[in-house]
Write a protein that holds these residues in place. Structure first.
Motif, PDB file in Angstrom:
ATOM      1  N   ARG A  88      45.695  38.764  39.947  1.00 39.66           N
ATOM      2  CA  ARG A  88      44.652  39.207  39.011  1.00 39.66           C
ATOM      3  C   ARG A  88      44.378  40.700  39.167  1.00 39.66           C
ATOM      4  O   ARG A  88      44.142  41.401  38.176  1.00 39.66           O
ATOM      5  N   LEU A  89      44.430  41.196  40.402  1.00 41.66           N
ATOM      6  CA  LEU A  89      44.245  42.629  40.634  1.00 41.66           C
ATOM      7  C   LEU A  89      45.353  43.428  39.946  1.00 41.66           C
ATOM      8  O   LEU A  89      45.083  44.416  39.240  1.00 41.66           O
ATOM      9  N   ILE A  90      46.583  43.018  40.147  1.00 42.02           N
ATOM     10  CA  ILE A  90      47.721  43.731  39.567  1.00 42.02           C
ATOM     11  C   ILE A  90      47.720  43.637  38.043  1.00 42.02           C
ATOM     12  O   ILE A  90      48.091  44.587  37.339  1.00 42.02           O
ATOM     13  N   LEU A  91      47.262  42.510  37.536  1.00 39.73           N
ATOM     14  CA  LEU A  91      47.199  42.324  36.080  1.00 39.73           C
ATOM     15  C   LEU A  91      46.039  43.075  35.443  1.00 39.73           C
ATOM     16  O   LEU A  91      45.926  43.116  34.211  1.00 39.73           O
ATOM     17  N   GLY A  92      45.162  43.649  36.256  1.00 41.91           N
ATOM     18  CA  GLY A  92      44.033  44.400  35.732  1.00 41.91           C
ATOM     19  C   GLY A  92      42.839  43.553  35.364  1.00 41.91           C
ATOM     20  O   GLY A  92      41.888  44.044  34.731  1.00 41.91           O
ATOM     21  N   GLU A  93      42.837  42.292  35.784  1.00 38.20           N
ATOM     22  CA  GLU A  93      41.715  41.404  35.460  1.00 38.20           C
ATOM     23  C   GLU A  93      40.507  41.668  36.353  1.00 38.20           C
ATOM     24  O   GLU A  93      39.373  41.380  35.975  1.00 38.20           O
ATOM     25  N   GLU A 132      36.999  46.382  43.971  1.00 39.41           N
ATOM     26  CA  GLU A 132      35.623  46.004  44.297  1.00 39.41           C
ATOM     27  C   GLU A 132      35.327  44.550  43.921  1.00 39.41           C
ATOM     28  O   GLU A 132      34.362  43.966  44.412  1.00 39.41           O
ATOM     29  N   GLY A 133      36.146  43.973  43.083  1.00 37.00           N
ATOM     30  CA  GLY A 133      35.947  42.590  42.676  1.00 37.00           C
ATOM     31  C   GLY A 133      36.729  41.579  43.497  1.00 37.00           C
ATOM     32  O   GLY A 133      36.679  40.377  43.226  1.00 37.00           O
ATOM     33  N   MET A 134      37.465  42.058  44.504  1.00 35.56           N
ATOM     34  CA  MET A 134      38.252  41.161  45.350  1.00 35.56           C
ATOM     35  C   MET A 134      37.326  40.375  46.285  1.00 35.56           C
ATOM     36  O   MET A 134      36.172  40.750  46.509  1.00 35.56           O
ATOM     37  N   PRO A 135      37.835  39.265  46.855  1.00 37.63           N
ATOM     38  CA  PRO A 135      36.977  38.422  47.697  1.00 37.63           C
ATOM     39  C   PRO A 135      36.653  39.017  49.061  1.00 37.63           C
ATOM     40  O   PRO A 135      35.773  38.501  49.755  1.00 37.63           O
ATOM     41  N   LEU A 136      37.347  40.070  49.472  1.00 39.78           N
ATOM     42  CA  LEU A 136      37.068  40.751  50.730  1.00 39.78           C
ATOM     43  C   LEU A 136      37.099  42.255  50.496  1.00 39.78           C
ATOM     44  O   LEU A 136      37.823  42.734  49.616  1.00 39.78           O
ATOM     45  N   PRO A 137      36.337  43.012  51.275  1.00 40.06           N
ATOM     46  CA  PRO A 137      36.449  44.463  51.175  1.00 40.06           C
ATOM     47  C   PRO A 137      37.745  44.940  51.818  1.00 40.06           C
ATOM     48  O   PRO A 137      38.266  44.298  52.737  1.00 40.06           O
ATOM     49  N   VAL A 138      38.271  46.046  51.362  1.00 38.39           N
ATOM     50  CA  VAL A 138      39.458  46.633  51.979  1.00 38.39           C
ATOM     51  C   VAL A 138      39.075  47.178  53.350  1.00 38.39           C
ATOM     52  O   VAL A 138      38.045  47.829  53.524  1.00 38.39           O
ATOM     53  N   SER A 139      39.903  46.867  54.354  1.00 38.94           N
ATOM     54  CA  SER A 139      39.646  47.335  55.715  1.00 38.94           C
ATOM     55  C   SER A 139      40.911  47.972  56.283  1.00 38.94           C
ATOM     56  O   SER A 139      42.021  47.725  55.806  1.00 38.94           O
TER      57      SER A 139
END
Length: 427
Positions: A382-387, A391-398
């Motif tokens: 979904r991220l790659i598809l632009g959906e 910031e909308g992912m289930p975890l923050p980037v670490s």
């Protein structure tokens, strides 16, 4: 796999064959290149291909070679971390988002198995978290209270109801979760691969990545036999990461875990163990779990590695443990044994890492890889598809962070499991 009977054991013997694949040769291009053919990578490939993106998956050995082909096959909702603790660690936004996603994750697994006709012994009839002593029951009461406040229909069972529904003796109660269930884990990985290929993805096995570099706005991923150019890169190698992705492995402490399976039980005995399906595991620190497969084999697992002195210690313990847990079995034969490693993070939560522009990956499943890996792969798609955005992912980037004393902790876990399984250890 690789002529090692203790790598995948019963799962390799009973899974349908994998879809035909070959090593990468020559230079190819795609929209997305995925490194690792486990649940996360295959789920991402499936959802991306279904949406019309070109996807190439590179796997160093075989489909499901890592933890995806060796685990217990428990399709659990949520994580080991209790919901309140998860929110306290991640904050209310990510905490509640992750709880909601993983609470419904088993439903996604079983929907995929049905949609694509996967022959993976899918059993969506719940699991039993079994209490050992008063402290275990207290822990389960708190889990039940927290999940119930969130609307989950989990049920705290009495000692007698637990024994009736699991067939296991000695537990003081259990928490039944109807959202959960079991699958044949290697068969599920192979099913995901077949589904992804049906939707148009390409999978290359025997294709270990030797390097990956960002050249302009493209990732160039190399193997011994070829290369893939792609706009996006997903790293999904998790606890079995080596070589160019070894940092992912090094940020996890490996916990060894083994399984054994009996010969198929008689029809009458099968009716006395988990007669309504599902699986069980206990509240001990050195935990153990149990389930049946489709042929009526009892599968029991616990912490430990089947090598060196551990081979003798764990073999002897498992026989004592099965006799104590299921005295109705009488004499029984063990057919297979296998073990692998669980990647643990310091807070027992997964990680989302960015490895550069358009390079992303989840890892650190802490023994809960089937349902989370499936939905995390979908979320990467979904991220790659632009959906959704980052910031909308289930975890923050670490950032990738190395745990202190990793090697010492791994040795401690392996030796500690042997000590716990000695006859003189407390029950």
């Amino acid at each position: 796999m690789l002529d090692d009977k203790r790598s995948h054991g019963l799962w390799e013997l009973s899974a349908p064959p994998p879809p035909p694949t070959a090593a990468l040769t020559g230079a190819v291009s795609a929209d997305v290149v995925v490194v690792g053919a486990g649940y996360t990578g295959l789920s991402a490939a499936l959802h991306l291909a279904k949406a019309g993106r070109s996807v190439v998956v590179l796997e160093a050995v075989e489909i499901g070679f890592g933890a995806s082909g060796r685990n217990s096959g428990f399709v659990n909702a949520g994580l080991w971390v209790m919901p309140d603790d998860l929110i306290a660690t991640l904050g209310p936004v990510y905490g509640n988002r992750l709880i909601g996603l993983l609470g419904e994750a088993p439903r996604e697994v079983f929907a995929l198995t049905e949609r694509y006709g996967m022959q993976c012994q899918a059993d969506h009839r719940g699991t039993y978290h079994c209490a050992v002593g008063a402290s275990g029951l207290k822990q389960l009461r708190e889990r039940q209270a927290q999940w119930s406040r969130l609307g989950a229909k989990v049920e705290l069972l009495s000692a007698s109801d637990t024994q009736s529904r699991t067939g296991a003796a000695g537990y003081t109660g259990s928490l039944f979760d109807p959202r959960a269930g079991t699958i044949q884990p290697l068969a599920y990985a192979r099913g995901l691969a077949s589904a992804a290929m049906t939707e148009g993805a390409t999978i290359h096995t025997g294709s270990a990545v030797t390097a990956f570099d960002r050249i302009g706005d493209t990732w160039l991923v190399k193997t011994a036999g070829g290369s893939v150019s792609a706009g996006w890169l997903i790293l999904a190698t998790d606890a079995y990461s080596t070589g160019t992705t070894s940092a992912i492995r090094e940020e996890q402490v490996h916990l060894p875990y083994f399984h054994v399976s009996t010969a198929p039980l008689s029809h009458n005995l099968r009716k006395t163990i988990l007669p309504n399906g599902g699986a069980g595991w206990d509240t001990k620190t050195i935990l153990s779990g149990f389930r049946l497969d489709a042929e009526g084999r009892l599968i029991v697992g616990s912490v430990g590695a089947l090598r060196g002195t551990g081979l003798r210690v764990h073999r002897a313990w498992i026989k004592r443990h099965i006799r104590k847990l299921f005295p109705q079995l009488g004499e029984f034969e063990l057919e297979t044994e296998w073990y692998g490693k669980i990647g643990m993070t310091p807070d027992h939560l997964p990680r989302l890492h960015s490895f550069g522009p358009n390079a992303i990956g989840f890892n650190g499943y802490n023994g809960r890889g089937i349902a989370p890996g499936t939905v995390f792969g979908r979320e990467l798609a979904r991220l790659i598809l632009g959906e959704i955005d980052l910031e909308g992912m289930p975890l923050p980037v670490s950032e990738v962070a190395m745990p202190a004393f990793r090697s010492m902790k791994e040795a401690y876990y392996e030796i500690g499991a042997q000590v716990a399984h000695l006859p003189i250890a407390p029950a």
